[in-house]
Design a protein around this motif. Structure first.
Motif, PDB file in Angstrom:
ATOM      1  N   PRO A 141       0.842  -1.198   0.000  1.00 16.72           N
ATOM      2  CA  PRO A 141       0.000   0.000   0.000  1.00 16.72           C
ATOM      3  C   PRO A 141       0.881   1.254   0.000  1.00 16.72           C
ATOM      4  CG  PRO A 141      -0.269  -1.280   2.038  1.00 16.72           C
ATOM      5  CD  PRO A 141       0.815  -1.933   1.247  1.00 16.72           C
ATOM      6  N   PRO A 142       0.370   2.402  -0.447  1.00 11.13           N
ATOM      7  CA  PRO A 142       1.206   3.599  -0.521  1.00 11.13           C
ATOM      8  C   PRO A 142       1.907   3.881   0.810  1.00 11.13           C
ATOM      9  CG  PRO A 142      -0.949   4.007  -1.488  1.00 11.13           C
ATOM     10  CD  PRO A 142      -1.004   2.638  -0.891  1.00 11.13           C
ATOM     11  N   GLY A 143       3.231   4.040   0.756  1.00 10.89           N
ATOM     12  CA  GLY A 143       4.004   4.411   1.945  1.00 10.89           C
ATOM     13  C   GLY A 143       4.213   3.289   2.949  1.00 10.89           C
ATOM     14  N   ASP A 144       3.827   2.073   2.608  1.00 12.90           N
ATOM     15  CA  ASP A 144       3.995   0.978   3.573  1.00 12.90           C
ATOM     16  C   ASP A 144       4.365  -0.296   2.815  1.00 12.90           C
ATOM     17  OD1 ASP A 144       3.973  -0.441   5.949  1.00 12.90           O
ATOM     18  OD2 ASP A 144       2.101   0.447   6.633  1.00 12.90           O
ATOM     19  N   SER A 145       4.566  -1.384   3.547  1.00 11.84           N
ATOM     20  CA  SER A 145       4.831  -2.635   2.847  1.00 11.84           C
ATOM     21  C   SER A 145       3.846  -3.703   3.326  1.00 11.84           C
ATOM     22  CB  SER A 145       6.287  -3.068   3.058  1.00 11.84           C
ATOM     23  OG  SER A 145       6.377  -4.151   3.932  1.00 11.84           O
ATOM     24  N   ALA A 146       3.363  -4.488   2.356  1.00 12.36           N
ATOM     25  CA  ALA A 146       2.380  -5.526   2.695  1.00 12.36           C
ATOM     26  C   ALA A 146       2.999  -6.519   3.674  1.00 12.36           C
ATOM     27  CB  ALA A 146       1.921  -6.234   1.420  1.00 12.36           C
ATOM     28  N   GLY A 147       4.295  -6.838   3.468  1.00 12.41           N
ATOM     29  CA  GLY A 147       4.977  -7.785   4.357  1.00 12.41           C
ATOM     30  C   GLY A 147       5.003  -7.269   5.791  1.00 12.41           C
ATOM     31  N   ARG A 148       5.299  -5.970   5.948  1.00 14.13           N
ATOM     32  CA  ARG A 148       5.357  -5.400   7.303  1.00 14.13           C
ATOM     33  C   ARG A 148       3.980  -5.469   7.967  1.00 14.13           C
ATOM     34  NH1 ARG A 148       4.156  -1.752  10.684  1.00 14.13           N
ATOM     35  NH2 ARG A 148       2.660  -0.728   9.288  1.00 14.13           N
ATOM     36  N   LEU A 149       2.931  -5.125   7.210  1.00 13.72           N
ATOM     37  CA  LEU A 149       1.577  -5.129   7.771  1.00 13.72           C
ATOM     38  C   LEU A 149       1.146  -6.542   8.172  1.00 13.72           C
ATOM     39  CD1 LEU A 149      -0.018  -2.612   5.281  1.00 13.72           C
ATOM     40  CD2 LEU A 149       0.006  -2.327   7.770  1.00 13.72           C
ATOM     41  N   LEU A 150       1.454  -7.517   7.309  1.00 13.60           N
ATOM     42  CA  LEU A 150       1.073  -8.903   7.618  1.00 13.60           C
ATOM     43  C   LEU A 150       1.805  -9.377   8.876  1.00 13.60           C
ATOM     44  CD1 LEU A 150       1.172 -10.305   3.971  1.00 13.60           C
ATOM     45  CD2 LEU A 150      -0.875 -10.195   5.407  1.00 13.60           C
ATOM     46  N   GLU A 151       3.087  -9.013   8.946  1.00  8.41           N
ATOM     47  CA  GLU A 151       3.881  -9.429  10.108  1.00  8.41           C
ATOM     48  C   GLU A 151       3.343  -8.769  11.382  1.00  8.41           C
ATOM     49  OE1 GLU A 151       8.081  -9.088   9.426  1.00  8.41           O
ATOM     50  OE2 GLU A 151       8.558  -9.641  11.496  1.00  8.41           O
ATOM     51  N   ALA A 152       3.061  -7.459  11.290  1.00  8.47           N
ATOM     52  CA  ALA A 152       2.549  -6.737  12.469  1.00  8.47           C
ATOM     53  C   ALA A 152       1.183  -7.264  12.892  1.00  8.47           C
ATOM     54  CB  ALA A 152       2.476  -5.242  12.153  1.00  8.47           C
ATOM     55  N   ALA A 153       0.449  -7.837  11.931  1.00  9.39           N
ATOM     56  CA  ALA A 153      -0.872  -8.402  12.256  1.00  9.39           C
ATOM     57  C   ALA A 153      -0.749  -9.836  12.776  1.00  9.39           C
ATOM     58  CB  ALA A 153      -1.757  -8.363  11.014  1.00  9.39           C
ATOM     59  N   GLY A 154       0.477 -10.302  12.934  1.00  6.67           N
ATOM     60  CA  GLY A 154       0.696 -11.649  13.492  1.00  6.67           C
ATOM     61  C   GLY A 154       0.543 -12.765  12.472  1.00  6.67           C
ATOM     62  N   LEU A 155       0.627 -12.410  11.172  1.00 10.11           N
ATOM     63  CA  LEU A 155       0.367 -13.429  10.146  1.00 10.11           C
ATOM     64  C   LEU A 155       1.635 -14.043   9.543  1.00 10.11           C
ATOM     65  CD1 LEU A 155      -2.612 -11.582   8.461  1.00 10.11           C
ATOM     66  CD2 LEU A 155      -2.736 -13.730   9.733  1.00 10.11           C
ATOM     67  N   LYS A 156       2.797 -13.563   9.951  1.00 10.77           N
ATOM     68  CA  LYS A 156       4.033 -14.176   9.436  1.00 10.77           C
ATOM     69  C   LYS A 156       4.100 -15.606   9.980  1.00 10.77           C
ATOM     70  CE  LYS A 156       8.883 -13.023   8.819  1.00 10.77           C
ATOM     71  NZ  LYS A 156       9.958 -12.112   9.161  1.00 10.77           N
ATOM     72  N   GLY A 157       4.178 -16.579   9.092  1.00  4.86           N
ATOM     73  CA  GLY A 157       4.185 -17.979   9.529  1.00  4.86           C
ATOM     74  C   GLY A 157       2.787 -18.534   9.779  1.00  4.86           C
ATOM     75  N   TYR A 158       1.737 -17.715   9.535  1.00  6.65           N
ATOM     76  CA  TYR A 158       0.366 -18.200   9.764  1.00  6.65           C
ATOM     77  C   TYR A 158       0.005 -19.255   8.719  1.00  6.65           C
ATOM     78  CZ  TYR A 158      -4.698 -18.342  10.102  1.00  6.65           C
ATOM     79  OH  TYR A 158      -5.995 -18.775  10.223  1.00  6.65           O
ATOM     80  N   ARG A 159      -0.569 -20.369   9.200  1.00 10.95           N
ATOM     81  CA  ARG A 159      -0.881 -21.480   8.293  1.00 10.95           C
ATOM     82  C   ARG A 159      -2.367 -21.801   8.319  1.00 10.95           C
ATOM     83  NH1 ARG A 159       1.805 -27.575   8.353  1.00 10.95           N
ATOM     84  NH2 ARG A 159       0.361 -28.421   6.814  1.00 10.95           N
ATOM     85  N   TYR A 160      -2.923 -22.065   7.152  1.00  9.85           N
ATOM     86  CA  TYR A 160      -4.287 -22.594   7.058  1.00  9.85           C
ATOM     87  C   TYR A 160      -4.222 -23.824   6.152  1.00  9.85           C
ATOM     88  CZ  TYR A 160      -9.144 -23.223   5.840  1.00  9.85           C
ATOM     89  OH  TYR A 160     -10.381 -23.782   5.629  1.00  9.85           O
ATOM     90  N   ARG A 161      -4.554 -24.957   6.707  1.00 10.08           N
ATOM     91  CA  ARG A 161      -4.429 -26.224   5.972  1.00 10.08           C
ATOM     92  C   ARG A 161      -3.065 -26.321   5.289  1.00 10.08           C
ATOM     93  NH1 ARG A 161     -10.524 -27.000   3.626  1.00 10.08           N
ATOM     94  NH2 ARG A 161     -11.468 -27.347   5.656  1.00 10.08           N
ATOM     95  N   GLU A 162      -3.051 -26.283   3.941  1.00  3.72           N
ATOM     96  CA  GLU A 162      -1.792 -26.522   3.222  1.00  3.72           C
ATOM     97  C   GLU A 162      -1.135 -25.239   2.718  1.00  3.72           C
ATOM     98  OE1 GLU A 162      -0.229 -29.817   2.279  1.00  3.72           O
ATOM     99  OE2 GLU A 162      -1.313 -30.064   4.159  1.00  3.72           O
ATOM    100  N   VAL A 163      -1.635 -24.077   3.161  1.00  2.00           N
ATOM    101  CA  VAL A 163      -0.999 -22.819   2.733  1.00  2.00           C
ATOM    102  C   VAL A 163      -0.527 -22.025   3.946  1.00  2.00           C
ATOM    103  CG1 VAL A 163      -1.958 -22.375   0.442  1.00  2.00           C
ATOM    104  CG2 VAL A 163      -3.310 -21.837   2.459  1.00  2.00           C
ATOM    105  N   GLU A 164       0.523 -21.234   3.700  1.00  2.00           N
ATOM    106  CA  GLU A 164       1.148 -20.527   4.815  1.00  2.00           C
ATOM    107  C   GLU A 164       1.779 -19.227   4.319  1.00  2.00           C
ATOM    108  OE1 GLU A 164       4.119 -22.333   8.004  1.00  2.00           O
ATOM    109  OE2 GLU A 164       5.182 -21.881   6.145  1.00  2.00           O
ATOM    110  N   PHE A 165       1.684 -18.162   5.138  1.00  2.00           N
ATOM    111  CA  PHE A 165       2.491 -16.974   4.869  1.00  2.00           C
ATOM    112  C   PHE A 165       3.882 -17.285   5.415  1.00  2.00           C
ATOM    113  CE2 PHE A 165      -1.767 -14.993   4.833  1.00  2.00           C
ATOM    114  CZ  PHE A 165      -1.703 -14.454   3.555  1.00  2.00           C
ATOM    115  N   SER A 166       4.867 -17.239   4.544  1.00  4.22           N
ATOM    116  CA  SER A 166       6.200 -17.748   4.884  1.00  4.22           C
ATOM    117  C   SER A 166       6.771 -17.130   6.164  1.00  4.22           C
ATOM    118  CB  SER A 166       7.151 -17.456   3.722  1.00  4.22           C
ATOM    119  OG  SER A 166       8.475 -17.656   4.143  1.00  4.22           O
TER     120      SER A 166
END
Ligand SMILES: Cc1cc2nc3c(=O)[nH]c(=O)nc-3n(C[C@H](O)[C@H](O)[C@H](O)COP(=O)(O)OP(=O)(O)OC[C@H]3O[C@@H](n4cnc5c(N)ncnc54)[C@H](O)[C@@H]3O)c2cc1C
Length: 321
Positions: free
Chosen positions: A248-273
């Motif tokens: 998103p403008p002025g930010d990074s999707a990776g940073r937002l996902l990580e700050a939201a606790g989703l880094k390494g989050y897994r659902y069944r066979e998919v995962e945010f690395s």
């Protein structure tokens, strides 16, 4: 006539005509998970690989004239096929001839078929002392796919070098479009589908023209090696589509996902690395249903926590039932 309502004999007749027009084999009921880097997706009714620009043009023209729904894909590194797959024809574009059209003292104009992969183009250009598209070494897709999303990396992007592109329009005519007409911007263009890809899209890129400058081969090759080392250090290897969401403008999707606790989050066979939160990984036998679920969960979580709507960088392709 849409292919869903085509009689088998009409489908057979279309396949025969397509083989005659292109000289390539048409396959039936092909598993699309083989043709995207996340390794997800159902069947395509019909599937063909084309290896020259004229074959690509012939295949699209015939599909349009026969009213058979079609889709052109490059290397499948920025799309996710649905589990229901594609009712119609998938054309895998492997037209990868390129050559220098005009050469001057300090710059050159290259004609590049749209199925060419960045890796081979970057290596050849560097070898001949033309740059700088070294950043393209990090992009595993084709030049056609790059026009769609204005692909870029390490501070460079297609827009920096694109002069024009040849497109096949809905009237089945070839047009030369100057770069400005594509309205290239951060991971977008007039060709980009935001979220979901329309089957039988109006414009197909058959080739691009780029301008490169005279540079030192050794320096260009060293730069490519550095970019490759950076990627190995920062991004996970495996079945992935690369960046899932746009920054998103002025930010990074990776940073937002990580700050939201989703880094390494897994659902069944998919995962945010766990290595890079914006990289969605297929851990084994993921389905599009898993992907759809985790994407909407991530979007909702980031929206609830930060009030930011994450937009997918990848395109979703196929029927969704
Ligand atoms: C590990 C990894 C790293 C990545 N890193 C980057 C990066 O650093 N920067 C970046 O920008 N991208 C990156 N990507 C995403 C991807 O490589 C690029 O978006 C690339 O340009 C997609 O090209 P493709 O040939 O794979 O397109 P595809 O995924 O095959 O197609 C993408 C879309 O374009 C359409 N399309 C393809 N070819 C044509 C054509 N000739 N005419 C009209 N429409 C067409 C398809 O129908 C589809 O809708 C990465 C992906 C992965 C898996």
């Amino acid at each position: 006539m849409p292919i869903a309502t085509m009689q088998t004999k009409n489908k057979d007749a279309f396949a025969v005509a397509l083989e005659q027009a292109t000289g390539r084999t048409v396959k039936r009921d092909v598993l699309l998970s083989q043709y995207n880097s996340l390794r997800v997706g159902g069947l395509a009714d019909l599937f063909i690989e084309v290896c020259h620009e004229q074959e690509l043009i012939g295949a699209v023209q015939l599909a349009r004239r026969s009213e058979v729904p079609f889709l052109v894909i490059g290397n499948g590194t920025n799309l996710i096929f649905t589990d229901a797959g594609v009712r119609g024809l998938v054309i895998r574009n492997r037209a990868d001839h390129f050559e220098i059209k005009e050469e001057y003292n300090m710059d050159s104009i290259w004609y590049v078929e749209s199925g060419t992969l960045w890796g081979s183009l970057c290596r050849e250009a560097a070898q001949l002392g033309w740059g700088d598209i070294t950043w393209g070494i990090s992009i595993p897709g084709s030049l056609g796919g790059a026009v769609v999303s204005n692909a870029g990396a390490h501070g460079g992007e297609l827009d920096d070098v694109l002069v024009s592109a040849r497109v096949l329009n809905t009237g089945n005519d070839i047009e030369d479009w100057p770069a400005a007409r594509f309205k290239l911007a951060y991971r977008s263009s007039v060709l980009k589908a935001e979220g979901r890809r329309q089957i039988s899209p109006p414009l197909i890129v058959t080739a691009v023209t780029i301008r490169l400058h005279r540079m030192d081969t050794v320096e260009l090759q060293a730069r490519m090696k550095q970019w490759q080392r950076d990627r190995i250090a920062s991004q996970p290897a495996g079945k992935t589509v690369g960046s899932t969401f746009k920054n998103p403008p002025g930010d990074s999707a990776g940073r937002l996902l990580e700050a939201a606790g989703l880094k390494g989050y897994r659902y069944r066979e998919v995962e945010f690395s766990p290595k890079h939160a914006n990289f969605l990984m297929n851990l084994g036998a993921a389905t599009y249903a898993d992907v759809k679920r985790i994407l909407s969960y991530a979007q909702e979580t980031v929206w609830q926590k930060f009030g930011v709507r994450l937009e997918p960088e990848v395109e979703i392709v196929g029927e969704d039932v």
